[in-house]
Design a protein around this motif. Structure first.
Motif, PDB file in Angstrom:
ATOM      1  N   ASN A  35       0.831  -1.245  -0.099  1.00 27.93           N
ATOM      2  CA  ASN A  35       0.130   0.007   0.069  1.00 27.93           C
ATOM      3  C   ASN A  35       0.934   1.125  -0.118  1.00 27.93           C
ATOM      4  OD1 ASN A  35      -2.725  -1.493   0.450  1.00 27.93           O
ATOM      5  ND2 ASN A  35      -1.742  -2.033   2.308  1.00 27.93           N
ATOM      6  N   PRO A  36       0.481   2.296  -0.814  1.00 35.17           N
ATOM      7  CA  PRO A  36       1.087   3.650  -0.692  1.00 35.17           C
ATOM      8  C   PRO A  36       1.362   4.028   0.756  1.00 35.17           C
ATOM      9  CG  PRO A  36      -0.590   3.806  -2.153  1.00 35.17           C
ATOM     10  CD  PRO A  36      -0.761   2.422  -1.506  1.00 35.17           C
ATOM     11  N   ALA A  37       2.677   4.483   1.111  1.00 33.90           N
ATOM     12  CA  ALA A  37       2.754   5.103   2.484  1.00 33.90           C
ATOM     13  C   ALA A  37       2.165   6.519   2.590  1.00 33.90           C
ATOM     14  CB  ALA A  37       4.000   5.254   2.773  1.00 33.90           C
ATOM     15  N   VAL A  38       1.203   6.707   3.608  1.00 38.11           N
ATOM     16  CA  VAL A  38       0.368   7.802   3.912  1.00 38.11           C
ATOM     17  C   VAL A  38       0.702   8.511   5.154  1.00 38.11           C
ATOM     18  CG1 VAL A  38      -1.967   8.974   3.974  1.00 38.11           C
ATOM     19  CG2 VAL A  38      -1.553   6.968   2.291  1.00 38.11           C
ATOM     20  N   PHE A  39       1.360   9.509   5.163  1.00 41.84           N
ATOM     21  CA  PHE A  39       1.923  10.182   6.196  1.00 41.84           C
ATOM     22  C   PHE A  39       1.095  11.147   6.976  1.00 41.84           C
ATOM     23  CE2 PHE A  39       5.578   8.654   3.912  1.00 41.84           C
ATOM     24  CZ  PHE A  39       6.513   8.165   4.787  1.00 41.84           C
ATOM     25  N   MET A  40       0.372  10.407   7.730  1.00 43.26           N
ATOM     26  CA  MET A  40      -0.505  11.512   8.855  1.00 43.26           C
ATOM     27  C   MET A  40       0.067  11.645  10.065  1.00 43.26           C
ATOM     28  SD  MET A  40      -4.117  10.252   7.216  1.00 43.26           S
ATOM     29  CE  MET A  40      -4.805  10.454   5.641  1.00 43.26           C
ATOM     30  N   GLU A 373      -0.124  -0.861   9.566  1.00 45.15           N
ATOM     31  CA  GLU A 373      -0.009  -2.191   8.600  1.00 45.15           C
ATOM     32  C   GLU A 373      -0.771  -1.976   7.201  1.00 45.15           C
ATOM     33  OE1 GLU A 373      -1.933  -4.954  11.009  1.00 45.15           O
ATOM     34  OE2 GLU A 373      -0.284  -5.324  12.397  1.00 45.15           O
ATOM     35  N   ARG A 374      -1.682  -0.889   7.304  1.00 47.08           N
ATOM     36  CA  ARG A 374      -2.363  -0.670   5.886  1.00 47.08           C
ATOM     37  C   ARG A 374      -1.654   0.568   5.129  1.00 47.08           C
ATOM     38  NH1 ARG A 374      -6.135  -3.099   9.155  1.00 47.08           N
ATOM     39  NH2 ARG A 374      -8.052  -3.883   8.244  1.00 47.08           N
ATOM     40  N   GLY A 375      -0.688   0.984   5.765  1.00 46.19           N
ATOM     41  CA  GLY A 375       0.109   2.297   5.157  1.00 46.19           C
ATOM     42  C   GLY A 375      -0.261   3.659   5.516  1.00 46.19           C
ATOM     43  N   PHE A 376      -1.154   3.657   6.747  1.00 42.48           N
ATOM     44  CA  PHE A 376      -1.428   4.939   7.303  1.00 42.48           C
ATOM     45  C   PHE A 376      -0.692   5.189   8.535  1.00 42.48           C
ATOM     46  CE2 PHE A 376      -5.029   3.681   4.611  1.00 42.48           C
ATOM     47  CZ  PHE A 376      -5.119   4.877   3.784  1.00 42.48           C
ATOM     48  N   PHE A 377      -0.022   6.411   8.485  1.00 45.81           N
ATOM     49  CA  PHE A 377       0.881   6.688   9.644  1.00 45.81           C
ATOM     50  C   PHE A 377       0.135   7.579  10.571  1.00 45.81           C
ATOM     51  CE2 PHE A 377       5.255   5.487   6.814  1.00 45.81           C
ATOM     52  CZ  PHE A 377       4.596   4.347   6.736  1.00 45.81           C
ATOM     53  N   GLY A 398      -4.510   4.874  27.544  1.00 51.71           N
ATOM     54  CA  GLY A 398      -3.751   4.960  26.075  1.00 51.71           C
ATOM     55  C   GLY A 398      -3.794   6.290  25.405  1.00 51.71           C
ATOM     56  N   GLY A 399      -4.485   7.289  25.988  1.00 57.02           N
ATOM     57  CA  GLY A 399      -4.580   8.488  25.238  1.00 57.02           C
ATOM     58  C   GLY A 399      -5.679   8.726  24.162  1.00 57.02           C
ATOM     59  N   PHE A 400      -4.931   9.149  23.080  1.00 54.02           N
ATOM     60  CA  PHE A 400      -5.948   9.377  21.762  1.00 54.02           C
ATOM     61  C   PHE A 400      -5.061   8.545  20.609  1.00 54.02           C
ATOM     62  CE2 PHE A 400      -6.285  13.508  23.979  1.00 54.02           C
ATOM     63  CZ  PHE A 400      -7.789  13.366  24.274  1.00 54.02           C
ATOM     64  N   LEU A 401      -5.923   8.513  19.508  1.00 52.12           N
ATOM     65  CA  LEU A 401      -5.363   8.397  18.195  1.00 52.12           C
ATOM     66  C   LEU A 401      -5.223   9.589  17.595  1.00 52.12           C
ATOM     67  CD1 LEU A 401      -4.688   6.167  16.044  1.00 52.12           C
ATOM     68  CD2 LEU A 401      -6.929   6.549  14.905  1.00 52.12           C
ATOM     69  N   ARG A 402      -4.120  10.144  17.284  1.00 54.71           N
ATOM     70  CA  ARG A 402      -3.937  11.397  16.307  1.00 54.71           C
ATOM     71  C   ARG A 402      -3.796  11.196  15.005  1.00 54.71           C
ATOM     72  NH1 ARG A 402       0.861  15.241  18.360  1.00 54.71           N
ATOM     73  NH2 ARG A 402       1.870  13.761  17.367  1.00 54.71           N
ATOM     74  N   ILE A 403      -4.559  11.954  14.027  1.00 57.81           N
ATOM     75  CA  ILE A 403      -4.393  12.076  12.856  1.00 57.81           C
ATOM     76  C   ILE A 403      -4.070  13.412  12.359  1.00 57.81           C
ATOM     77  CG2 ILE A 403      -5.347  11.620  10.548  1.00 57.81           C
ATOM     78  CD1 ILE A 403      -7.725   9.912  12.378  1.00 57.81           C
ATOM     79  N   GLY A 404      -2.905  13.848  11.832  1.00 60.54           N
ATOM     80  CA  GLY A 404      -2.287  15.061  11.599  1.00 60.54           C
ATOM     81  C   GLY A 404      -2.027  15.181   9.998  1.00 60.54           C
ATOM     82  N   LEU A 417      -7.965   6.819   4.794  1.00 62.11           N
ATOM     83  CA  LEU A 417      -7.865   6.780   6.054  1.00 62.11           C
ATOM     84  C   LEU A 417      -9.429   6.720   6.798  1.00 62.11           C
ATOM     85  CD1 LEU A 417      -8.387   8.508   9.152  1.00 62.11           C
ATOM     86  CD2 LEU A 417      -6.354   6.788   8.840  1.00 62.11           C
ATOM     87  N   ILE A 418     -10.329   7.251   6.236  1.00 61.11           N
ATOM     88  CA  ILE A 418     -11.566   6.975   6.858  1.00 61.11           C
ATOM     89  C   ILE A 418     -12.192   5.631   6.662  1.00 61.11           C
ATOM     90  CG2 ILE A 418     -13.995   7.633   6.940  1.00 61.11           C
ATOM     91  CD1 ILE A 418     -12.853  10.541   6.207  1.00 61.11           C
ATOM     92  N   GLY A 419     -11.910   5.120   5.412  1.00 59.76           N
ATOM     93  CA  GLY A 419     -12.399   3.654   4.746  1.00 59.76           C
ATOM     94  C   GLY A 419     -11.653   2.847   5.817  1.00 59.76           C
ATOM     95  N   SER A 420     -10.273   2.913   5.831  1.00 62.45           N
ATOM     96  CA  SER A 420      -9.627   2.137   6.801  1.00 62.45           C
ATOM     97  C   SER A 420     -10.239   1.931   8.305  1.00 62.45           C
ATOM     98  CB  SER A 420      -8.019   2.228   6.631  1.00 62.45           C
ATOM     99  OG  SER A 420      -7.530   2.057   5.465  1.00 62.45           O
ATOM    100  N   LEU A 421     -10.231   2.992   8.784  1.00 68.79           N
ATOM    101  CA  LEU A 421     -10.918   2.902  10.188  1.00 68.79           C
ATOM    102  C   LEU A 421     -12.356   2.073  10.182  1.00 68.79           C
ATOM    103  CD1 LEU A 421     -10.272   6.521  11.829  1.00 68.79           C
ATOM    104  CD2 LEU A 421      -9.350   4.175  12.582  1.00 68.79           C
ATOM    105  N   ARG A 422     -13.013   2.513   9.178  1.00 67.20           N
ATOM    106  CA  ARG A 422     -14.399   1.794   9.279  1.00 67.20           C
ATOM    107  C   ARG A 422     -14.129   0.346   9.219  1.00 67.20           C
ATOM    108  NH1 ARG A 422     -19.249   3.383   8.578  1.00 67.20           N
ATOM    109  NH2 ARG A 422     -19.567   5.921   8.146  1.00 67.20           N
TER     110      ARG A 422
END
Length: 425
Positions: A35-40, A373-377, A398-404, A417-422
């Motif tokens: 998968n393409p690396a997605v730097f979030m 694992e799906r390429g979303f950092f 565990g705090g939060f999941l942060r998407i930047g 990202l939204i599709g993978s979270l779903r």
């Protein structure tokens, strides 16, 4: 790659050539498990353009020397550092001798807190906020050992905005310094720093602004703000791992830094201890070169570097606002997801493209691992904003999941990202 190569601001003719932007960052070409690396993960540190990598390598290959020597590579190093100061002065709109380089914002802030602390005594007060990164909290709180009184300012839990009424109440006749973040590195809230500076000045207190998280998202004008100090880190806005401190010349000259005896007493050098990271300073200059070219591409009519930097920020803002709207709508449609921070579209100008969530039945670490694992950092944890995670009662779970997001991200990446979270949920 983005399907729309150019994002244009509806309010002006300024546009962001997203295809060109992404071509500048070699890290974006990576793949993870096919998968393409997605730097979030931008709030923890952004990727860098190729020109920054080249500048660091070129310095080490051809000009690696200490400063002040009577030979060519040392003179080249002196010149390079002067050019980098000038570039950063245009980024922040100040004079070059008001720019101090350091290892990172945290180190610079600890150094400044010690120098300012020399002038303070028992009963003097420092106003801090519970919304801040700990680097703009602990260095000042450590002065309690001298009898300094720390006055923490609350935030509104509903939307994670700074409680300005509490801030006004905490500033008084004994206030000597007010330290506040320009934007929250956890929840993305942009604070009204102009009002904070005004209130501090009205009380005769110094103002210290942490602009680390804000710098990649919005333009900074220390002259207009009239703040006394402002700190940022270049690795958060597409440069190398270093920190930068702006200080008003009058303060840099008046305050007494802790330093070694051979170091000059001239500013800004007296605030820089030991041998600096010269190769990364070369990278800072190239980082600002990138900002300048981005702005000139967005608005060819600009005539100065400062104007180009402002044009770059305007183009970035339009793109990030579009991604913010899509991200917030997508996240809120996921079952069991709790989103923290500003969600009202009428207030998007008061937030960065940084989002923290928790999802029922899933830990932030689990979510970050599966997304990775799906390429979303993305990041999990507290991001050193411990006062915030403790007050919101998520520190122990565990705090939060942060998407930047930053300007090299795309609408397609947001959708992915939204599709993978779903899928994960």
């Amino acid at each position: 790659m983005p399907t729309a190569e150019r994002i244009t601001s509806s309010a002006s003719s300024i546009s962001l050539d997203l295809a060109w932007v992404r071509s500048q960052f070699p890290a974006l070409a990576q793949s993870i498990n096919g998968n393409p690396a997605v730097f979030m993960d931008g709030p923890g540190g952004t990727q860098v353009p190729q020109r920054v990598i080249d500048a660091i390598a070129d310095y080490l290959a051809h000009n690696n020397a200490n400063t002040g020597g009577a030979f060519q590579t040392s003179r080249n190093t002196d010149r390079m550092i002067a050019e980098a100061r000038s570039a950063m002065s245009d980024f922040l709109n100040c004079d070059a001798d008001e720019i101090v380089f350091g290892a990172n914002m945290t180190t610079l802030t600890f150094g400044m807190s010690r120098a300012i602390g020399r002038e303070l005594g028992p009963g003097d007060e420092i106003v801090l906020t519970l919304l801040d990164h700990d680097a703009n909290f602990s260095p000042w709180k450590a002065l309690e050992e001298k009898g300094i009184v720390i006055r923490p300012v609350a935030f509104n839990e509903k939307d994670c905005t700074l409680d300005m009424h509490d801030l006004k109440a905490k500033i008084g006749g004994r206030t000597r310094l007010v330290a506040v973040g320009y934007a929250s590195n956890a929840v993305g809230t942009i604070n009204d720093v102009a009002e904070v500076v005004r209130l501090a000045k009205q009380a005769g207190a110094l103002s210290y602004i942490d602009a680390v998280h804000y710098a990649p998202h919005g333009s900074i004008d220390v002259r207009q703000l009239d703040c006394d100090f402002l700190a940022c880190s270049t690795y958060k806005f597409f440069g190398p791992h270093m920190g930068v401190l702006y200080g008003k010349r009058e303060h840099l000259k008046r305050l007494r830094p802790y330093k070694v005896r051979p170091n000059t007493n001239d500013i800004p050098n007296c605030w820089e201890w030991g041998t600096l990271n010269h190769e990364c300073i070369a990278g800072i200059k190239s980082c600002i070169d990138y900002w300048e070219e981005l702005g000139r591409r967005a608005k060819p009519a600009v005539t100065t570097r400062r104007a180009a930097i402002l044009a770059a920020h305007e183009a970035i803002h339009a793109h990030e606002q579009q991604m913010t709207a899509k991200m917030l709508a997508g996240l809120q449609a996921i079952p069991g997801l709790k989103l923290y921070g500003i969600i009202n579209s009428q207030q998007f100008d008061n937030r960065c493209a940084t989002f923290v969530v928790r999802i029922e039945g899933h830990t932030p670490l689990e979510l970050a691992t599966k997304l990775g694992e799906r390429g979303f950092f993305t990041w999990d944890g507290n991001y050193y904003a411990m006062n915030l995670t403790e007050q919101l009662k998520v520190e122990q779970v565990g705090g939060f999941l942060r998407i930047g997001l930053v300007h090299y991200n795309t609408m397609e990446e947001v959708e992915g990202l939204i599709g993978s979270l779903r899928e994960i949920v």
